[in-house]
Design a protein around this motif. Sequence first.
Motif, PDB file in Angstrom:
ATOM      1  N   ALA A 347      -2.229  25.393  16.896  1.00 39.34           N
ATOM      2  CA  ALA A 347      -2.283  26.758  17.424  1.00 39.34           C
ATOM      3  C   ALA A 347      -2.003  26.822  18.918  1.00 39.34           C
ATOM      4  N   VAL A 348      -2.444  25.813  19.672  1.00 32.65           N
ATOM      5  CA  VAL A 348      -2.307  25.887  21.132  1.00 32.65           C
ATOM      6  C   VAL A 348      -0.851  25.852  21.576  1.00 32.65           C
ATOM      7  N   HIS A 349       0.048  25.396  20.719  1.00 31.41           N
ATOM      8  CA  HIS A 349       1.463  25.361  21.104  1.00 31.41           C
ATOM      9  C   HIS A 349       2.041  26.769  21.244  1.00 31.41           C
ATOM     10  N   GLY A 350       1.339  27.772  20.745  1.00 33.13           N
ATOM     11  CA  GLY A 350       1.850  29.129  20.797  1.00 33.13           C
ATOM     12  C   GLY A 350       2.058  29.658  22.203  1.00 33.13           C
ATOM     13  N   LEU A 351       1.315  29.139  23.193  1.00 39.18           N
ATOM     14  CA  LEU A 351       1.447  29.664  24.551  1.00 39.18           C
ATOM     15  C   LEU A 351       2.878  29.540  25.051  1.00 39.18           C
ATOM     16  N   GLY A 352       3.533  28.439  24.752  1.00 40.24           N
ATOM     17  CA  GLY A 352       4.894  28.236  25.219  1.00 40.24           C
ATOM     18  C   GLY A 352       5.917  29.108  24.533  1.00 40.24           C
ATOM     19  N   LEU A 353       5.530  29.796  23.464  1.00 42.53           N
ATOM     20  CA  LEU A 353       6.468  30.623  22.711  1.00 42.53           C
ATOM     21  C   LEU A 353       6.475  32.082  23.151  1.00 42.53           C
ATOM     22  N   HIS A 354       5.532  32.445  24.006  1.00 48.66           N
ATOM     23  CA  HIS A 354       5.490  33.823  24.491  1.00 48.66           C
ATOM     24  C   HIS A 354       6.476  33.999  25.646  1.00 48.66           C
ATOM     25  N   PRO A 355       7.203  35.107  25.666  1.00 47.03           N
ATOM     26  CA  PRO A 355       8.095  35.359  26.797  1.00 47.03           C
ATOM     27  C   PRO A 355       7.298  35.727  28.041  1.00 47.03           C
ATOM     28  N   PRO A 356       7.870  35.463  29.234  1.00 47.35           N
ATOM     29  CA  PRO A 356       9.177  34.858  29.474  1.00 47.35           C
ATOM     30  C   PRO A 356       9.108  33.330  29.473  1.00 47.35           C
ATOM     31  N   ALA A 357      10.099  32.697  28.845  1.00 52.00           N
ATOM     32  CA  ALA A 357      10.141  31.247  28.771  1.00 52.00           C
ATOM     33  C   ALA A 357      10.326  30.642  30.158  1.00 52.00           C
ATOM     34  N   ARG A 358       9.698  29.488  30.358  1.00 50.87           N
ATOM     35  CA  ARG A 358       9.804  28.834  31.670  1.00 50.87           C
ATOM     36  C   ARG A 358      11.256  28.497  32.008  1.00 50.87           C
ATOM     37  N   ALA A 359      12.020  28.011  31.020  1.00 52.10           N
ATOM     38  CA  ALA A 359      13.410  27.643  31.287  1.00 52.10           C
ATOM     39  C   ALA A 359      14.223  28.844  31.755  1.00 52.10           C
ATOM     40  N   LYS A 360      13.942  30.003  31.169  1.00 50.78           N
ATOM     41  CA  LYS A 360      14.690  31.204  31.539  1.00 50.78           C
ATOM     42  C   LYS A 360      14.254  31.746  32.893  1.00 50.78           C
ATOM     43  N   MET A 361      12.985  31.492  33.270  1.00 52.10           N
ATOM     44  CA  MET A 361      12.470  32.004  34.535  1.00 52.10           C
ATOM     45  C   MET A 361      12.687  31.042  35.696  1.00 52.10           C
ATOM     46  N   ALA A 362      13.210  29.842  35.434  1.00 58.56           N
ATOM     47  CA  ALA A 362      13.357  28.844  36.497  1.00 58.56           C
ATOM     48  C   ALA A 362      14.233  29.359  37.629  1.00 58.56           C
ATOM     49  N   ALA A 363      15.396  29.900  37.291  1.00 52.10           N
ATOM     50  CA  ALA A 363      16.302  30.381  38.342  1.00 52.10           C
ATOM     51  C   ALA A 363      15.721  31.579  39.091  1.00 52.10           C
ATOM     52  N   PRO A 364      15.178  32.601  38.393  1.00 48.88           N
ATOM     53  CA  PRO A 364      14.570  33.714  39.147  1.00 48.88           C
ATOM     54  C   PRO A 364      13.427  33.273  40.055  1.00 48.88           C
ATOM     55  N   LEU A 365      12.603  32.342  39.582  1.00 54.40           N
ATOM     56  CA  LEU A 365      11.496  31.877  40.415  1.00 54.40           C
ATOM     57  C   LEU A 365      12.013  31.089  41.615  1.00 54.40           C
ATOM     58  N   ALA A 366      13.063  30.281  41.401  1.00 52.28           N
ATOM     59  CA  ALA A 366      13.645  29.535  42.518  1.00 52.28           C
ATOM     60  C   ALA A 366      14.221  30.483  43.563  1.00 52.28           C
ATOM     61  N   ARG A 367      14.882  31.557  43.102  1.00 45.34           N
ATOM     62  CA  ARG A 367      15.425  32.537  44.062  1.00 45.34           C
ATOM     63  C   ARG A 367      14.300  33.247  44.807  1.00 45.34           C
ATOM     64  N   TYR A 368      13.196  33.528  44.093  1.00 43.01           N
ATOM     65  CA  TYR A 368      12.052  34.174  44.756  1.00 43.01           C
ATOM     66  C   TYR A 368      11.492  33.268  45.848  1.00 43.01           C
ATOM     67  N   LEU A 369      11.366  31.989  45.556  1.00 41.00           N
ATOM     68  CA  LEU A 369      10.833  31.053  46.541  1.00 41.00           C
ATOM     69  C   LEU A 369      11.749  30.948  47.757  1.00 41.00           C
ATOM     70  N   ALA A 370      13.033  31.258  47.545  1.00 46.04           N
ATOM     71  CA  ALA A 370      13.998  31.218  48.648  1.00 46.04           C
ATOM     72  C   ALA A 370      14.059  32.532  49.419  1.00 46.04           C
ATOM     73  N   GLY A 371      13.215  33.490  49.021  1.00 47.00           N
ATOM     74  CA  GLY A 371      13.121  34.722  49.786  1.00 47.00           C
ATOM     75  C   GLY A 371      13.681  35.962  49.129  1.00 47.00           C
ATOM     76  N   HIS A 372      14.124  35.871  47.872  1.00 43.83           N
ATOM     77  CA  HIS A 372      14.676  37.033  47.176  1.00 43.83           C
ATOM     78  C   HIS A 372      13.596  37.708  46.335  1.00 43.83           C
ATOM     79  N   SER A 373      13.878  38.902  45.820  1.00 44.52           N
ATOM     80  CA  SER A 373      12.956  39.593  44.922  1.00 44.52           C
ATOM     81  C   SER A 373      12.965  38.929  43.561  1.00 44.52           C
ATOM     82  N   LEU A 374      11.837  39.031  42.867  1.00 44.41           N
ATOM     83  CA  LEU A 374      11.733  38.430  41.530  1.00 44.41           C
ATOM     84  C   LEU A 374      12.413  39.313  40.515  1.00 44.41           C
ATOM     85  N   GLU A 375      13.162  38.698  39.622  1.00 45.13           N
ATOM     86  CA  GLU A 375      13.772  39.403  38.500  1.00 45.13           C
ATOM     87  C   GLU A 375      13.268  38.795  37.207  1.00 45.13           C
ATOM     88  N   ILE A 376      12.647  39.627  36.359  1.00 50.15           N
ATOM     89  CA  ILE A 376      12.209  39.186  35.043  1.00 50.15           C
ATOM     90  C   ILE A 376      13.379  39.384  34.087  1.00 50.15           C
TER      91      ILE A 376
END
Length: 377
Positions: A347-376
Amino acid sequence: MRFLARERAALDSLLPGLDKELAGRPLGELERPGNPGVKAFREAGGAGLLVPAAHGGKGADALAAVRVQRAIGSRSPSLAVATTMHHFSLASLVALSETGNGFEWMLLTGVVNGNLLLASGFAEGQPNGSILRPTMSARVTEAGVVMNGAKRPCSLARSMDLLTASVMVPREDGRGEQLAVVLIPAESPGLTVSPFWGSFALAGAESDQVTVTDVLVPHDLVVRTEVPEGEALDDIQTTGFVWFELLMTASYLGAASALVERLVGNERVPDLERVRLVGELEAAVAAVENVARRTGAALCGQELLVDSLHVRYAAQDTLARVVPRAVELLGGLNFMSSDDIGYLAAAVHGLGLHPPARAKMAAPLARYLAGHSLEIV
């Protein structure tokens, strides 16, 4: 303080009797379709957990709510996951009320007075899908909004009183479209529920398919936002997603805690191993609680959403380490003598299945850390 004592005290304080009711039933009974957990949650007043006390609710803040969800998750992961979707919908309505015309409070009071449960049609179950793109279409008429579409999986599909969904509707001033939240009564003609969830894991969350076909929703059950189509998250959406990440993460940490709890009193397991696993879980919980303490009555901003995402993804890594080790330490006899160990581990594996997926959010989070606005996405 004893393991999980703080969380169960919070649950007893806000929803008296629920922990005792859940603890008195076998895990397998609570995790199957048609289980008694949802009924117990409703009877304990769980529907109004996040509604301010001034409007008849329990008035739980974010810190208390994550503790409640962890406690419930340690008894029934399915109930914790299902009720998180209710709280997500409710938190979004509470956020809307901060900038609305007061009508939203009437809806929230109705939820409390009727012990109404809300199913969420906001987020798709695809980890790479968009949680912002509406999955249902709407056509505005004089009598109301005519809805079409489907949501799958949709937790609480069998027990819901209202289905909440996001749609794009024409602005009343005629200038483009705007995002709106609709509340569709479960008994509406044209709303149907059909089987979808085929897994044994989290089967008690009632995550089936809800289809709406030409369902007419009166205008007084349509809450318009100021979010135009295609624009970035506004504070209302951001607030809802922060609550979602915190409560869902706490729910799965609760399920993992149920495994570790079986080790805490087992003196055959070395002290170092028990302390190590508890320490890893408590560190993840502390991270969740840190963000929860900063989630106050005001609307949330992007910084808090980013922090909640980091905490959620870090918790996934913690579960990936803690759960297999807990199963190993519990040993083959425990695994073979009951379905509980294998079930919780799955059952605990379900957490990784809820959106937004980490792989899909990697680029938006990296851009945010570089000073841009976050995009979901």
